[in-house]
Motif scaffolding. Structure first.
Motif, mmCIF file in Angstrom:
data_model
loop_
_atom_site.group_PDB
_atom_site.id
_atom_site.type_symbol
_atom_site.label_atom_id
_atom_site.label_comp_id
_atom_site.label_asym_id
_atom_site.label_seq_id
_atom_site.Cartn_x
_atom_site.Cartn_y
_atom_site.Cartn_z
ATOM 1 N N ASN A 198 0.782 -1.067 -0.025
ATOM 2 C CA ASN A 198 0.086 -0.221 -0.006
ATOM 3 C C ASN A 198 0.883 1.292 -0.118
ATOM 4 O O ASN A 198 1.763 1.277 0.628
ATOM 5 C CB ASN A 198 -1.019 0.062 1.271
ATOM 6 C CG ASN A 198 -1.928 -1.000 1.145
ATOM 7 O OD1 ASN A 198 -2.596 -1.220 -0.060
ATOM 8 N ND2 ASN A 198 -2.261 -1.567 2.311
ATOM 9 N N VAL A 199 0.429 2.163 -0.897
ATOM 10 C CA VAL A 199 1.441 3.408 -0.970
ATOM 11 C C VAL A 199 0.338 4.394 -1.092
ATOM 12 O O VAL A 199 -0.204 4.713 -2.281
ATOM 13 C CB VAL A 199 2.256 3.434 -2.113
ATOM 14 C CG1 VAL A 199 3.134 4.752 -2.077
ATOM 15 C CG2 VAL A 199 3.317 2.291 -2.129
ATOM 16 N N LYS A 200 -0.255 5.160 -0.116
ATOM 17 C CA LYS A 200 -1.038 6.418 -0.222
ATOM 18 C C LYS A 200 -2.440 5.885 -0.926
ATOM 19 O O LYS A 200 -3.036 5.015 -0.304
ATOM 20 C CB LYS A 200 -0.593 7.564 -0.903
ATOM 21 C CG LYS A 200 1.019 7.918 -0.138
ATOM 22 C CD LYS A 200 1.086 9.362 -1.089
ATOM 23 C CE LYS A 200 2.558 9.954 -0.104
ATOM 24 N NZ LYS A 200 3.150 11.216 -0.905
ATOM 25 N N ASN A 201 -2.728 6.431 -1.931
ATOM 26 C CA ASN A 201 -3.910 6.215 -2.481
ATOM 27 C C ASN A 201 -3.651 5.180 -3.803
ATOM 28 O O ASN A 201 -4.664 4.904 -4.338
ATOM 29 C CB ASN A 201 -4.680 7.348 -3.069
ATOM 30 C CG ASN A 201 -4.882 8.454 -2.094
ATOM 31 O OD1 ASN A 201 -5.436 7.941 -0.889
ATOM 32 N ND2 ASN A 201 -4.871 9.553 -2.338
ATOM 33 N N GLU A 202 -2.668 4.404 -3.597
ATOM 34 C CA GLU A 202 -2.362 3.431 -4.695
ATOM 35 C C GLU A 202 -1.992 2.161 -4.051
ATOM 36 O O GLU A 202 -1.517 2.181 -3.037
ATOM 37 C CB GLU A 202 -1.180 3.806 -5.548
ATOM 38 C CG GLU A 202 -1.658 5.275 -6.310
ATOM 39 C CD GLU A 202 -0.289 5.801 -7.033
ATOM 40 O OE1 GLU A 202 -0.582 6.682 -7.941
ATOM 41 O OE2 GLU A 202 0.807 5.344 -6.772
#
Length: 311
Positions: free
Chosen positions: A161-165
């Protein structure tokens, strides 16, 4: 009169002689051609083997003939010494064999009786790839067999998971020859696909990886495919991402991680329950021991008091 008879008989004799001459010529031709008509037959396509396999390099004489006591020579011109396997008069000549093949080559005596000189090669190594020559010198019969050696492994998908991505990385180690890796998907929702990274290790095998980035809150069905056309090998890993959750549809790293987490939680819960039960049992045992001690003290004091009164 006798001259006329002789003249009438001579054409008949000449005809017989001509027929006999043709028969002799045909027999001589057949005899000569039989002596050199043996052909060595090998595969028309490369033999493909995976590292560690035991394989057969096909080679046989046609028409079949017993070659048990003849010389059979398997070799590779790119090696020094060039001999892979040598057999003369029914005896294997191990001293002439290239050390790379020590203890890994053999022929079947039963098959040799039928002209089959196929070579069995055990525990295939990456260095075994190449072109082999199969030869039976007596018949001047030879052919070549190409061996392609490969190595494959199943890809795994890791999710981050990376922020909204969400970043999905596909990895696969231990390939040879160098494979191609790609993502296959039906939805046109991908943000970006990183270039494939190919790294060759000290063992000669390739490790490949690539990443794809997708938006959170949407559903995706993705397939990571690794393929090597020269050895006709394809390995795949599938994943379905739904919103912020994911469900793996095949045996990938994510699947293994989920199962491992569930197992760890289950085992941890069981350990805690067992520990708590053990603690309760220990407390009960201590209470019983304490009560028994108090009872014994009371009885002992009571006995002493009774004895004093009697005195």
């Amino acid at each position: 009169m006798s001259l006329s008879v002789t003249s009438r008989m001579s054409p008949i004799k000449n005809k017989h002689l001509l027929v006999l001459h043709h028969v002799v010529v045909v027999l001589l031709f057949l005899t000569q051609s039989c002596g050199g008509q043996h052909q060595m037959i090998g595969p028309t396509k490369p033999v493909v083997a995976m590292i560690g396999d035991d394989i057969i390099l096909p080679c046989h004489l046609e028409p079949a003939v017993d070659v048990v006591d003849l010389t059979v020579d398997w070799s590779r011109n790119d090696l020094k010494p060039r001999s892979v396997y040598v057999r003369r008069e029914g005896v294997e000549l191990l001293t002439e064999q290239n050390p790379l093949y020590t203890g890994r080559t053999s022929l079947s005596v039963n098959k040799l009786q039928c002209g089959d000189v196929s070579l069995k090669l055990s525990t295939v190594q990456l260095s075994d790839a190449g072109t082999y020559k199969c030869l039976v010198p007596k018949f001047n019969a030879e052919t070549v067999v190409t061996l392609a050696v490969g190595s494959v492994s199943s890809p795994v998908i890791e999710l981050t998971n990376v922020k909204n991505e969400m970043v999905l990385e596909c990895k696969s180690n231990g390939w040879y020859p160098e494979p191609q890796m790609l993502w296959v998907y039906s939805e046109e929702k991908l943000i970006s696909v990183d270039p494939t990274k190919n790294v060759r290790g000290s063992d000669g095998l390739y490790s490949v990886s690539t990443k794809v980035t997708v938006e959170k809150g949407q559903s995706y069905s993705l397939t990571c495919k690794v393929q090597q056309k020269n050895i006709s090998q394809i390995k795949e890993a599938h994943i379905h991402v739904s919103g912020d959750l994911f469900m793996v549809q095949s045996n990938t790293a994510v699947h293994i991680t989920v199962n491992l987490a569930v197992c760890l939680i289950t085992v941890g819960t069981a350990v805690i329950l067992i520990w708590k039960c053990g603690q309760k049992k220990t407390k009960r045992r201590m209470m019983r021991m304490k009560m028994n001690y108090i009872k014994q003290r009371w009885r002992r004091n009571h006995t002493e008091n009774v004895t004093k009164r009697k005195d």
